[in-house]
Design a protein around this motif. Structure first.
Motif, PDB file in Angstrom:
ATOM      1  N   LEU A  27       0.843  -1.198   0.000  1.00 21.70           N
ATOM      2  CA  LEU A  27       0.000   0.000   0.000  1.00 21.70           C
ATOM      3  C   LEU A  27       0.875   1.244   0.000  1.00 21.70           C
ATOM      4  O   LEU A  27       1.739   1.402   0.873  1.00 21.70           O
ATOM      5  CB  LEU A  27      -0.901   0.025   1.238  1.00 21.70           C
ATOM      6  N   GLY A  28       0.653   2.131  -0.956  1.00 18.78           N
ATOM      7  CA  GLY A  28       1.366   3.400  -0.965  1.00 18.78           C
ATOM      8  C   GLY A  28       0.754   4.366   0.031  1.00 18.78           C
ATOM      9  O   GLY A  28      -0.472   4.535   0.074  1.00 18.78           O
ATOM     10  N   LEU A  88       5.923   5.077  -6.484  1.00 17.13           N
ATOM     11  CA  LEU A  88       5.911   4.282  -5.253  1.00 17.13           C
ATOM     12  C   LEU A  88       7.071   3.290  -5.256  1.00 17.13           C
ATOM     13  O   LEU A  88       7.789   3.146  -4.265  1.00 17.13           O
ATOM     14  CB  LEU A  88       4.579   3.539  -5.114  1.00 17.13           C
ATOM     15  N   ILE A  89       7.251   2.588  -6.370  1.00 13.44           N
ATOM     16  CA  ILE A  89       8.388   1.677  -6.523  1.00 13.44           C
ATOM     17  C   ILE A  89       9.211   2.189  -7.697  1.00 13.44           C
ATOM     18  O   ILE A  89       8.696   2.347  -8.808  1.00 13.44           O
ATOM     19  CB  ILE A  89       7.921   0.233  -6.761  1.00 13.44           C
ATOM     20  N   ASN A 103      -0.767  -1.423  -4.601  1.00 17.84           N
ATOM     21  CA  ASN A 103      -1.912  -0.513  -4.535  1.00 17.84           C
ATOM     22  C   ASN A 103      -1.423   0.893  -4.206  1.00 17.84           C
ATOM     23  O   ASN A 103      -0.893   1.137  -3.124  1.00 17.84           O
ATOM     24  CB  ASN A 103      -2.891  -1.008  -3.464  1.00 17.84           C
ATOM     25  N   GLY A 104      -1.614   1.824  -5.144  1.00 17.09           N
ATOM     26  CA  GLY A 104      -1.168   3.195  -4.928  1.00 17.09           C
ATOM     27  C   GLY A 104      -2.099   4.039  -4.082  1.00 17.09           C
ATOM     28  O   GLY A 104      -1.760   5.169  -3.741  1.00 17.09           O
ATOM     29  N   GLN A 105      -3.271   3.505  -3.738  1.00 17.29           N
ATOM     30  CA  GLN A 105      -4.269   4.256  -2.959  1.00 17.29           C
ATOM     31  C   GLN A 105      -4.454   5.667  -3.538  1.00 17.29           C
ATOM     32  O   GLN A 105      -4.350   6.676  -2.843  1.00 17.29           O
ATOM     33  CB  GLN A 105      -3.881   4.307  -1.484  1.00 17.29           C
ATOM     34  N   PRO A 126       4.036   8.032 -10.861  1.00 17.38           N
ATOM     35  CA  PRO A 126       3.501   6.722 -11.261  1.00 17.38           C
ATOM     36  C   PRO A 126       3.507   5.741 -10.090  1.00 17.38           C
ATOM     37  O   PRO A 126       4.065   6.010  -9.024  1.00 17.38           O
ATOM     38  CB  PRO A 126       4.459   6.264 -12.364  1.00 17.38           C
ATOM     39  N   LEU A 127       2.925   4.592 -10.343  1.00 18.69           N
ATOM     40  CA  LEU A 127       2.950   3.530  -9.338  1.00 18.69           C
ATOM     41  C   LEU A 127       4.279   2.772  -9.396  1.00 18.69           C
ATOM     42  O   LEU A 127       4.903   2.505  -8.374  1.00 18.69           O
ATOM     43  CB  LEU A 127       1.774   2.576  -9.574  1.00 18.69           C
ATOM     44  N   LEU A 128       4.710   2.436 -10.602  1.00 19.02           N
ATOM     45  CA  LEU A 128       5.992   1.761 -10.811  1.00 19.02           C
ATOM     46  C   LEU A 128       6.728   2.468 -11.933  1.00 19.02           C
ATOM     47  O   LEU A 128       6.172   2.663 -13.016  1.00 19.02           O
ATOM     48  CB  LEU A 128       5.776   0.288 -11.175  1.00 19.02           C
TER      49      LEU A 128
END
Length: 274
Positions: free
Chosen positions: A144-145, A175-176, A194-196, A215-217
């Motif tokens: 979880l972000g 996040l990653i 999950n980036g929430q 971004p998420l990744l």
């Protein structure tokens, strides 16, 4: 001559007659029930055999137990809990991820290392990957972000834009994140990153953010990257952003976001490929 039976004898004859009539009906119902039970048992046995034949775990209750064992894909494997991680959805696990990545970064010449994320909800701020690393998310594992943007570092705008996508100047990191990496695998038993993003989308619509969302990744200037068997959901911005990478494979991933009210949550946005 008509024989008149006493009342007691008449009732006895009547009971015997009714009993003989009921026995076949009872046996018929019994055999039908037995046949149905045996048929169901045979069907379930064949079904379970087929499931096991293709190596798929079957469980009557989703999430029961610890799920499928995580395979060892590197010479060295660690669990996030080895570094103090707590998967309760509340504890911040950024330092646990950072310590794990630091340990794996020292194993490059020995084949690298694998970080297993067990079942649970693992809240974290953004963290970086390292070369020769496998990030493996178990079934029912969810990274979880953290929603507070103050935990998200700023980085220079994309070179391809030359400026922030939504604002001038720096942008939020992912996040990653990873850059100038080699031999990185992100995989699992369909665990979730999950980036929430709900709080990010709301602040974006209300114009409360001073920098472009991240971004998420995001993997930049890297090579030999594999992303597979993972679910990505609710990214603050683009979901997967490989930038100027070579030999990158993305397959069997699930990307989820609401159809409405989730601005710019593109699935895969590759950048600068020649």
């Amino acid at each position: 001559m008509v024989e008149i039976l006493p009342l007691g004898r008449f009732q006895l004859h009547q009971q015997r007659f009714e009993f003989k009539r009921l026995v076949p009906a009872f046996l018929s119902t019994y055999y039908k029930t037995l046949f149905a039970v045996l048929w169901i048992a045979a069907f379930v046995s064949v079904f379970l055999w087929q499931r096991n034949a293709v190596g798929v775990r079957f469980s009557f209750f989703r999430g029961a137990g610890s799920g499928r064992p995580m395979p060892r894909l590197r010479p060295f494997a660690f669990n996030l809990t080895d570094f103090g991680g707590v998967g309760d959805g509340v504890t911040l696990n950024t330092e646990a991820f950072e310590r794990a990545v630091s340990a794996i970064s020292k194993l490059g010449k020995r084949g690298g290392g694998q970080l297993n994320v067990p079942p649970g909800k693992w809240l974290t701020a953004p963290f970086n990957l390292t070369s020769h690393m496998t990030l493996f998310l178990a079934e029912n594992a969810e990274i979880l972000g953290i929603e507070d943007e103050k935990y998200w570092p700023l980085m220079p705008p994309l070179p391809s834009y030359g400026y922030g996508r939504e604002h001038m100047g720096p942008r939020y990191g992912s996040l990653i994140h990873g850059q100038k990496l080699k031999d990185v695998v992100i995989t699992g038993h369909n665990g979730t990153i999950n980036g929430q993003g709900q709080s990010w989308w709301k602040k974006y619509r209300q114009k409360l953010l001073n920098n472009t969302r991240g971004p998420l990744l995001q993997i930049m200037w890297s090579s030999n990257i594999v992303i597979t068997n993972i679910t990505f959901r609710d990214s603050p911005f683009w979901t997967i952003h490989p930038y100027d990478c070579k030999n990158i494979t993305i397959r069997n991933v699930t990307i989820l976001a609401p159809i409405f009210e989730a601005p710019n949550t593109d699935g895969i946005d590759p950048g600068k490929y020649t």
